[in-house]
Scaffold this motif. Structure first.
Motif, PDB file in Angstrom:
ATOM      1  N   PHE A  95       0.825  -1.192   0.000  1.00 38.98           N
ATOM      2  CA  PHE A  95       0.000   0.000   0.000  1.00 38.98           C
ATOM      3  C   PHE A  95       0.872   1.258   0.000  1.00 38.98           C
ATOM      4  O   PHE A  95       0.596   2.220  -0.711  1.00 38.98           O
ATOM      5  N   GLU A  96       1.933   1.229   0.784  1.00 34.89           N
ATOM      6  CA  GLU A  96       2.838   2.396   0.838  1.00 34.89           C
ATOM      7  C   GLU A  96       3.402   2.673  -0.558  1.00 34.89           C
ATOM      8  O   GLU A  96       3.620   3.822  -0.925  1.00 34.89           O
ATOM      9  N   SER A  97       3.643   1.604  -1.323  1.00 37.90           N
ATOM     10  CA  SER A  97       4.233   1.798  -2.648  1.00 37.90           C
ATOM     11  C   SER A  97       3.244   2.497  -3.586  1.00 37.90           C
ATOM     12  O   SER A  97       3.629   3.326  -4.407  1.00 37.90           O
ATOM     13  N   VAL A  98       1.954   2.183  -3.440  1.00 35.85           N
ATOM     14  CA  VAL A  98       0.937   2.851  -4.270  1.00 35.85           C
ATOM     15  C   VAL A  98       0.892   4.334  -3.906  1.00 35.85           C
ATOM     16  O   VAL A  98       0.836   5.219  -4.765  1.00 35.85           O
ATOM     17  N   LEU A  99       0.938   4.564  -2.605  1.00 35.59           N
ATOM     18  CA  LEU A  99       0.888   5.931  -2.100  1.00 35.59           C
ATOM     19  C   LEU A  99       2.089   6.739  -2.630  1.00 35.59           C
ATOM     20  O   LEU A  99       1.931   7.875  -3.084  1.00 35.59           O
ATOM     21  N   ILE A 100       3.252   6.134  -2.590  1.00 34.66           N
ATOM     22  CA  ILE A 100       4.456   6.839  -3.065  1.00 34.66           C
ATOM     23  C   ILE A 100       4.317   7.161  -4.556  1.00 34.66           C
ATOM     24  O   ILE A 100       4.604   8.272  -4.992  1.00 34.66           O
ATOM     25  N   HIS A 122       8.934  14.706   2.187  1.00 37.91           N
ATOM     26  CA  HIS A 122       9.205  14.133   3.515  1.00 37.91           C
ATOM     27  C   HIS A 122       8.380  12.863   3.721  1.00 37.91           C
ATOM     28  O   HIS A 122       8.861  11.854   4.215  1.00 37.91           O
ATOM     29  N   GLU A 123       7.119  12.949   3.321  1.00 34.81           N
ATOM     30  CA  GLU A 123       6.233  11.803   3.552  1.00 34.81           C
ATOM     31  C   GLU A 123       6.711  10.578   2.762  1.00 34.81           C
ATOM     32  O   GLU A 123       6.736   9.463   3.271  1.00 34.81           O
ATOM     33  N   MET A 124       7.120  10.825   1.526  1.00 36.56           N
ATOM     34  CA  MET A 124       7.582   9.685   0.713  1.00 36.56           C
ATOM     35  C   MET A 124       8.850   9.060   1.290  1.00 36.56           C
ATOM     36  O   MET A 124       9.025   7.844   1.258  1.00 36.56           O
ATOM     37  N   GLU A 126       9.608   8.899   4.367  1.00 36.71           N
ATOM     38  CA  GLU A 126       9.181   8.086   5.509  1.00 36.71           C
ATOM     39  C   GLU A 126       8.535   6.783   5.043  1.00 36.71           C
ATOM     40  O   GLU A 126       8.754   5.713   5.621  1.00 36.71           O
ATOM     41  N   GLU A 127       7.757   6.877   3.973  1.00 33.42           N
ATOM     42  CA  GLU A 127       7.091   5.666   3.483  1.00 33.42           C
ATOM     43  C   GLU A 127       8.105   4.669   2.916  1.00 33.42           C
ATOM     44  O   GLU A 127       7.919   3.461   3.036  1.00 33.42           O
ATOM     45  N   CYS A 128       9.175   5.171   2.304  1.00 37.35           N
ATOM     46  CA  CYS A 128      10.229   4.254   1.826  1.00 37.35           C
ATOM     47  C   CYS A 128      10.823   3.512   3.020  1.00 37.35           C
ATOM     48  O   CYS A 128      11.056   2.301   2.954  1.00 37.35           O
ATOM     49  N   GLY A 177      -6.225   3.834   3.321  1.00 39.14           N
ATOM     50  CA  GLY A 177      -5.235   2.820   3.649  1.00 39.14           C
ATOM     51  C   GLY A 177      -4.651   3.033   5.027  1.00 39.14           C
ATOM     52  O   GLY A 177      -4.451   2.091   5.789  1.00 39.14           O
ATOM     53  N   GLU A 178      -4.388   4.284   5.346  1.00 35.28           N
ATOM     54  CA  GLU A 178      -3.679   4.554   6.601  1.00 35.28           C
ATOM     55  C   GLU A 178      -4.580   4.446   7.817  1.00 35.28           C
ATOM     56  O   GLU A 178      -4.145   4.006   8.876  1.00 35.28           O
ATOM     57  N   GLU A 179      -5.829   4.853   7.671  1.00 34.92           N
ATOM     58  CA  GLU A 179      -6.726   4.836   8.837  1.00 34.92           C
ATOM     59  C   GLU A 179      -6.945   3.418   9.383  1.00 34.92           C
ATOM     60  O   GLU A 179      -6.792   3.205  10.580  1.00 34.92           O
ATOM     61  N   GLU A 209       4.936   8.108  12.929  1.00 38.69           N
ATOM     62  CA  GLU A 209       5.076   8.843  11.667  1.00 38.69           C
ATOM     63  C   GLU A 209       3.750   8.963  10.913  1.00 38.69           C
ATOM     64  O   GLU A 209       3.522   9.942  10.215  1.00 38.69           O
ATOM     65  N   GLU A 210       2.894   7.969  11.086  1.00 36.12           N
ATOM     66  CA  GLU A 210       1.608   8.029  10.385  1.00 36.12           C
ATOM     67  C   GLU A 210       0.755   9.186  10.883  1.00 36.12           C
ATOM     68  O   GLU A 210      -0.073   9.707  10.145  1.00 36.12           O
ATOM     69  N   ALA A 211       0.940   9.575  12.138  1.00 43.88           N
ATOM     70  CA  ALA A 211       0.139  10.687  12.676  1.00 43.88           C
ATOM     71  C   ALA A 211       0.300  11.912  11.774  1.00 43.88           C
ATOM     72  O   ALA A 211      -0.672  12.607  11.464  1.00 43.88           O
ATOM     73  N   ARG A 212       1.521  12.134  11.311  1.00 42.90           N
ATOM     74  CA  ARG A 212       1.756  13.290  10.424  1.00 42.90           C
ATOM     75  C   ARG A 212       1.088  13.074   9.068  1.00 42.90           C
ATOM     76  O   ARG A 212       0.470  13.989   8.514  1.00 42.90           O
ATOM     77  N   HIS A 213       1.196  11.853   8.539  1.00 42.72           N
ATOM     78  CA  HIS A 213       0.636  11.602   7.199  1.00 42.72           C
ATOM     79  C   HIS A 213      -0.877  11.782   7.207  1.00 42.72           C
ATOM     80  O   HIS A 213      -1.458  12.333   6.275  1.00 42.72           O
ATOM     81  N   ILE A 214      -1.486  11.291   8.269  1.00 43.17           N
ATOM     82  CA  ILE A 214      -2.939  11.409   8.371  1.00 43.17           C
ATOM     83  C   ILE A 214      -3.331  12.882   8.531  1.00 43.17           C
ATOM     84  O   ILE A 214      -4.272  13.357   7.904  1.00 43.17           O
TER      85      ILE A 214
HETATM   86 FE   LIG Z   1       1.840   7.009   5.797  1.00 42.56          FE
END
Ligand SMILES: [Fe+2]
Ligand SMILES: [Fe+2]
Length: 332
Positions: A95-100, A122-124, A126-128, A177-179, A209-214
């Motif tokens: 899922f992270e790869s789709v997001l990136i 920054h988010e990408m 972190e997802e990597c 995806g993240e929730e 880290e997800e707290a920031r993405h959300i």
């Molecule tokens: Fe995320």
């Protein structure tokens, strides 16, 4: 800030711009590296495949709540639980790869000086790191799990590519995806039960880290939605809950073949992971913050509400972000 950046930032409302700056600063000051911050070879993080802590929690996982699962001998519960967790981690990585893919596509359309661009990068990053962390965890657990179901795996690159053209839907997809992942992990932590330590460490890093993405996806939608046409918002009224339901299903329901050799009947798989009162209640509980977001951005119209209900994910909106599930006692 350079004149160009000031000019670009000026196009964004003050509070949204400030939010992006705070999130970017957060990524600089608090971030994790999967190999620096996890002592994979440390004795306390050694993965024991027969650890009883792999047993699924009945309050958080609909399969763990199913009477058939609970009636199995401990070794079978451990085997199923461990495979299910390893697979969910692998799906998380996919899922992270789709997001990136989507986010990279979108970020590269942004003008020079855009504060959204900086935060997306920054988010990408972190997802990597999350993908590496998740894959290392899967490798250490040692089950050769496929991750997402075949159709989703095939479509992943295309979904990521197309979502780059549709940033609002991309952000809704990111939340979809993240929730569930975030909620599942937080609920597990809240149960207070002892968790397998490597999994617990990875979850702890991920939640931070997800707290920031959300927050970013939430702020993005709150900022951009009111600036879009009525037609776009009308379409999203329906697509929002559909995206939540589809992605949660992809994330939470592995292929039946994952349980091969455990003796699990198809009926149990269907009841626990497709539709059913307990399954629906747990799934709906993942989205209280999303229902609140829809209420507050005008997406919870009569049509929207009907759609949430039809998909089996309706319920009360949360009273504040991250509120612990108020319906948990119903499904325990
Ligand atoms: Fe995320
Ligand atoms: Fe992540």
């Amino acid at each position: 800030m350079s004149a160009l950046m000031e000019q670009r930032a000026g196009h964004l409302a003050e509070d949204y711009r400030e939010m992006l700056e705070v999130l970017s600063a957060g990524s600089v000051h608090t971030h994790f590296d999967p190999y620096e911050d996890i002592d994979w070879d440390g004795p306390e993080l050694a993965v024991d495949r027969t650890d009883p802590r792999w047993v699924l929690d009945p309050e958080v996982d609909p399969l763990g709540a199913h009477p058939w699962y609970q009636a199995q001998p401990l070794e079978v519960q451990i085997e199923i639980g461990r495979r299910r967790v390893a697979n969910a981690v692998k799906v998380g990585a996919a899922f992270e790869s789709v997001l990136i893919r989507g986010l990279m596509h979108y970020a590269m359309t942004l003008p020079n000086g855009s504060p959204e661009f900086r935060y997306c990068m920054h988010e990408m990053t972190e997802e990597c790191n999350h993908i590496q962390m998740f894959q290392e965890l899967v490798n250490r657990i040692g089950d050769d799990v496929p991750g997402a179901r075949r159709r989703f795996r095939t479509l992943m690159p295309v979904i990521g590519f197309l979502a780059g053209y549709l940033p609002l839907l991309l952000m809704i997809g990111i939340l979809g995806g993240e929730e569930p992942i975030d909620h599942y992990q937080k609920s597990l932590m809240r149960t207070g039960r002892s968790l397998q330590p490597t999994l617990a460490r990875a979850m702890q890093i991920h939640i931070a880290e997800e707290a920031r993405h959300i927050s970013f996806a939430d702020a993005f939608l709150r900022f951009h939605l009111p600036r879009r046409s009525r037609l776009t918002r009308g379409v999203l009224t329906v697509l929002f809950p559909v995206t939540m339901a589809v992605l949660a299903d992809e994330i939470m329901r592995p292929s039946f073949s994952l349980f091969a050799g455990t003796g699990m009947p198809r009926r149990v798989y269907r009841e626990a992971l497709r539709r059913g009162a307990v399954h629906d209640a747990i799934l709906a509980s993942y989205f209280a913050d999303m229902r609140r977001l829809c209420e507050e951005t005008g997406l919870m119209t009569r049509t929207g509400r009907a759609m949430w209900r039809r998909l089996g994910i309706s319920g009360e909106p949360s009273r504040f972000r991250g509120e612990p599930d108020r319906t948990a006692e119903l499904v325990a």
